[in-house]
Design a protein around this motif. Sequence first.
Motif, mmCIF file in Angstrom:
data_model
loop_
_atom_site.group_PDB
_atom_site.id
_atom_site.type_symbol
_atom_site.label_atom_id
_atom_site.label_comp_id
_atom_site.label_asym_id
_atom_site.label_seq_id
_atom_site.Cartn_x
_atom_site.Cartn_y
_atom_site.Cartn_z
ATOM 1 N N HIS A 94 0.859 -1.190 0.000
ATOM 2 C CA HIS A 94 0.000 0.000 0.000
ATOM 3 C C HIS A 94 0.890 1.234 0.000
ATOM 4 O O HIS A 94 1.439 1.627 1.036
ATOM 5 N N ALA A 101 3.888 5.757 -3.862
ATOM 6 C CA ALA A 101 3.071 5.083 -4.869
ATOM 7 C C ALA A 101 3.947 4.412 -5.918
ATOM 8 O O ALA A 101 3.744 3.240 -6.277
ATOM 9 N N ARG A 105 4.446 0.334 -6.395
ATOM 10 C CA ARG A 105 4.146 -0.407 -7.622
ATOM 11 C C ARG A 105 5.327 -1.296 -8.012
ATOM 12 O O ARG A 105 5.143 -2.433 -8.461
ATOM 13 N N VAL A 115 -1.377 -4.284 -5.333
ATOM 14 C CA VAL A 115 -0.889 -2.918 -5.135
ATOM 15 C C VAL A 115 -2.069 -1.973 -4.943
ATOM 16 O O VAL A 115 -2.973 -1.905 -5.778
ATOM 17 N N VAL A 116 -2.039 -1.256 -3.813
ATOM 18 C CA VAL A 116 -3.005 -0.189 -3.532
ATOM 19 C C VAL A 116 -2.211 1.090 -3.339
ATOM 20 O O VAL A 116 -1.162 1.081 -2.685
ATOM 21 N N THR A 117 -2.656 2.181 -3.929
ATOM 22 C CA THR A 117 -2.001 3.461 -3.676
ATOM 23 C C THR A 117 -3.039 4.464 -3.190
ATOM 24 O O THR A 117 -4.192 4.435 -3.616
ATOM 25 N N ARG A 138 0.946 4.166 -13.033
ATOM 26 C CA ARG A 138 -0.362 3.963 -12.417
ATOM 27 C C ARG A 138 -1.079 2.701 -12.917
ATOM 28 O O ARG A 138 -1.924 2.142 -12.231
ATOM 29 N N ASP A 141 -1.493 -0.350 -10.582
ATOM 30 C CA ASP A 141 -2.375 -0.373 -9.408
ATOM 31 C C ASP A 141 -3.467 -1.421 -9.571
ATOM 32 O O ASP A 141 -4.084 -1.539 -10.636
ATOM 33 N N THR A 144 -6.737 2.322 -6.696
ATOM 34 C CA THR A 144 -6.252 3.676 -6.482
ATOM 35 C C THR A 144 -7.251 4.395 -5.588
ATOM 36 O O THR A 144 -8.448 4.407 -5.870
ATOM 37 N N THR A 162 -8.753 -0.843 -13.015
ATOM 38 C CA THR A 162 -8.354 -0.490 -11.655
ATOM 39 C C THR A 162 -9.566 -0.134 -10.811
ATOM 40 O O THR A 162 -10.445 0.606 -11.256
#
Length: 390
Positions: A94, A101, A105, A115-117, A138, A141, A144, A162
């Motif tokens: 995370h 972020a 990744r 993967v969480v951002t 991005r 992700d 997001t 996503t």
Amino acid sequence: MTTSDSLDVCFLINHLDAGGAQTLLRNIVALDDRPHVSYTVCYAGGPNEFGSEFEALGVDVVDLGARTDPPQFDPRAVARTLQYFGTHDVDVVHGHLPYGAVLGRIAGRRADAAVVTTHHSVRQNYHPIERTLERATRRYDDATVFVSDAVAGSFDGPTDDTLVETIYNGIDVAGFREQLQSAAADQVRADLGVADELLVLQVGRCIEAKRQLDLVRAVDRLTHRLGDPGVHVAIVGDGPQRSELEAAVRDRGLDAHVSIVGRVSPSRIHDYYAAADAYAQVSAYEGMPMTLLEAMASGLPLVGTEVPGIAEFIDSETGLLVPPESPPELADAMAALRAVDHRTQLGRASLTRVAERYEIDRTVEAYHEIYEQVTAGRMSAAPEATMRSH
């Protein structure tokens, strides 16, 4: 994933200096009582003021040993991220803030983890290099997250597969208020030389975007208008604009009415909230300030600027909104809060609002729903993109 399965979550962030994102992570870890969930905190490098607080909660803290000066992207962080996550298994990485972020990744791909951002600030606040690298990565992700509609609206959209959500920051209102009960409020007012004056607090880094100079200018206007403004502003924080703020106070002869306090440890910040009569958030732009939630949990009336990320959380029931970069209107708002009945009414509504909408339990539950979706999604089809607010 079911609630009986273990879940290893690694937070990855740029540094562990005092800040809103760091405070949120500490709150999540402290309030998450799920026995099957474990946390690790990795930070790129630099300041580590919050590290001991995570360790006290039984959380491993890992320093990736990189440079964190803007624009922060030290190639060593990438190498050390690959090295660490090549030997440590996690279920969810995370990442927080643009640097975290991007590294998150990279870590997720190395560890074969979801993967969480989370984005805590509007995109225009990012360094151009940060914006470029964040946008370029991005697509990796699984989810997001934006901390406010203002932050979500500043981004140009994720990839089609996503999961996207807005999850407001949260605070342990009861726990925060318990700490206020033992706070040294009288000592703070004595140290600041404040007796019956309205004490207006502002907590944050001393940077241009926070517009603390507008507070100094507003007090200066009140002084010229009234002689004794009946208002004292305390700015708590450090940063590149601190010396300019101190010079502005000195040059205007406002030492009796404005205090540039500097950095205060997380363990002492409750003293200042307990001492204050009102709170000001007058930034040019914001995401969702944790300090605003702390002020609301303190039962303080609010003064804020009419910008996304502040006006989203302040209304006529909880405070006063003024145009950004407008010291005259800001001076009028602070003068209006000298009326005890008015600020008491606003402060009660502020406390009620934070308890109803921004309790940390809601935030923790929302993130765990995401963790469950993205870990399940790695064993089946990718989740359909959605957007919802908590």
